[in-house]
Design an enzyme around this catalytic site. Sequence first.
Site, PDB file in Angstrom:
ATOM      1  N   SER A   2      16.623  10.323 -49.002  1.00  0.00           N
ATOM      2  CA  SER A   2      15.983  11.375 -48.214  1.00  0.00           C
ATOM      3  C   SER A   2      16.986  12.483 -47.979  1.00  0.00           C
ATOM      4  CB  SER A   2      15.491  10.815 -46.881  1.00  0.00           C
ATOM      5  OG  SER A   2      16.597  10.405 -46.084  1.00  0.00           O
ATOM      6  N   LYS A   3      16.571  13.503 -47.257  1.00  0.00           N
ATOM      7  CA  LYS A   3      17.437  14.661 -47.019  1.00  0.00           C
ATOM      8  C   LYS A   3      18.731  14.286 -46.314  1.00  0.00           C
ATOM      9  CE  LYS A   3      13.852  18.234 -46.904  1.00  0.00           C
ATOM     10  NZ  LYS A   3      13.186  19.273 -46.077  1.00  0.00           N
ATOM     11  N   ARG A   4      18.680  13.224 -45.530  1.00  0.00           N
ATOM     12  CA  ARG A   4      19.901  12.855 -44.791  1.00  0.00           C
ATOM     13  C   ARG A   4      21.004  12.372 -45.733  1.00  0.00           C
ATOM     14  NH1 ARG A   4      16.779   8.263 -44.159  1.00  0.00           N
ATOM     15  NH2 ARG A   4      17.818   6.280 -44.640  1.00  0.00           N
ATOM     16  N   GLY A  32      21.698  13.911 -48.494  1.00  0.00           N
ATOM     17  CA  GLY A  32      22.175  15.064 -49.262  1.00  0.00           C
ATOM     18  C   GLY A  32      21.025  15.656 -50.053  1.00  0.00           C
TER      19      GLY A  32
END
Length: 464
Positions: free
Chosen positions: A242-244, A246
Site C-alpha cells: 500500500s502507499k505506506r 512507498g
Amino acid sequence: MKTIRTRIAPSPTGMMHLGTARTAIYCWAVARHFGGKFLLRIEDTDQVRSTKEATQVILDGMKWLNLDYDEGPIYQMDRLDRYREVVDQMLADGRAYYCYATPEELDQMREEQKAKGLKPRYDGRWRPENCVGKPIPEGVKPVIRFRNPDEGAVTWDDAVYGPITVSNSELDDLIIMRNGIPTYNFAVVVDDWDMEVSHVIRGADHINNTPRQINIYNALGAEVPVFAHLPLINGQDGQKLSKRHGTVSVLEYERQGYLPEAIFNYLARLGWGHGNMEKFSRDELAKVFELSDCSRAAARIDWKKLEWLNGQYMKEADNARLAELTRARIEARGGDVEHGPSLVDVCDLLKGRSATLEKLADSALFFYVKPEVNAEEAEKVLADGGREALKLFGEKLAAIDEMTPENVYEHCIKPVLEECGCPMKVLANPLRVCVCAADRTPQIDKTLCLFGKEEVLARIARAL
C-alpha cells in the site's frame, strides 16, 4: 491448437498499480509465448469513479512498459447494447429475474441472518417461484439477478493454485445489472466470451468471483476459460502493498528515474521464476514463461534489489537515450544543458555509478551550473602543497595540444605528482573543489576533459 488469447482489464478509477502492471506482463508473456493475442480492455462501468484521466494513466503505463497489445483498448461502456441483449435472453428463459428488494429491506434481511448465526446472503425472495401473487412495489426500480444453481459445486483447475472447489450453497443470486449498467461479474463474462479469451489471469483477490463467473459461463453455454490467480504483492513487512510502503503507482517509478525495462524485469520476477534467471529481456521472458512457474505465496517487494537491477540496466543503456531521459531532470535542477559539455558524454561517464536517472541528474548537475566554490573547503585543499600542485597542473595543461584523459594523466597529473612528491589527493582535492566545484567527481582526468581545456584553465586561474 486453439489460439491463446489473454487480456488485461483494469478499471480507470485511479493509478495503475504494481499488481496490475505485473498481471499485464504475465498476460502479455503468455500470449507471446504461444504466439497468441493480448488484449487491453478498459472496465469503465463504474461511472462514479471512472475518469478519463485514469484511463490515460493506464494507456501511458502500458506504453511506458512497452506492453504492446494486439486488440483494444476496448471500453465496456461502448458495449451496453450487447450486455442488455444477453440479459434480455437470460430473463426470457429464466436464467435471470427482476428483484424489487430495496436496500433497506436487504439490510434488514442481513441483520436477521447474522442474528441467527447465518452467513449473510440474498435469500431468493424475488425468484419467480417465491413471489407468486406478490405485488410489485411502486417506485422501486428493480435490479436483475442471475439465478445461481442451488445444488452441486463449482470446480476449476487453477493454473497457479491447482484444483479449487466451491459449493453452490455458498453462493447467492448475484446482481448482474443495475439501472441498465452491468455489474463486474456479469460484464467480464460476456466480454471474455465475446472476445474468445482463453486464459483469465488476475490477482488472487478475484478467486471468490470465479465460481460465480463459471456458473454464468455455464448458463450461457459458453466455454469456460483457463483461470490463473496470482498471489498479491506484499511490502517488505509482509503486509499487503500500500502507499505506506512507498510507491505503488507504475508511472511514479518513471518520475523517480527508473527505466521501464528494469521495472518490467523486476515485476516479472516478483512471484515467478525460471531456473537462475534474474535479469532478462522481454523476448527472453516470452520464450520461457509458464504460469506453472508462478509461486502460490505472496511476493515480497525489495526496493534495494529493484534499485540494484535498475543500476544494471543503466550501465547497459544507450548514452544518447540516457541523455534524452536526463536532460529535463537536470534543467529542473537549474542546470543549463545547452551551454555545458556533451550530455551524451557526461552520461557515458556517470551511468555506471548512478542507480537511477534521478541520481544520474544529481551527479551530472555540476557540469551545467555556474561553479560555486566553497571558500572554506578551498582554503583547506589548497594548503599543504595543494596550491603549488594546482598551479603546476595548470602550467602543464596549457602546454599540451590535445586534451584527452590519457594526455591529462601522462602529461599533467603524473608529472605533477612526481615533481611535487605528493600523493594523488593533494592534487585531486583542489581539482575537485576548486575546478569542478563538486562534492565528489568521477575519474578526474575524464571529468576535466568534459569541461574542456579553456574552462579548466580559467577556473584554475580564479582559484589561484
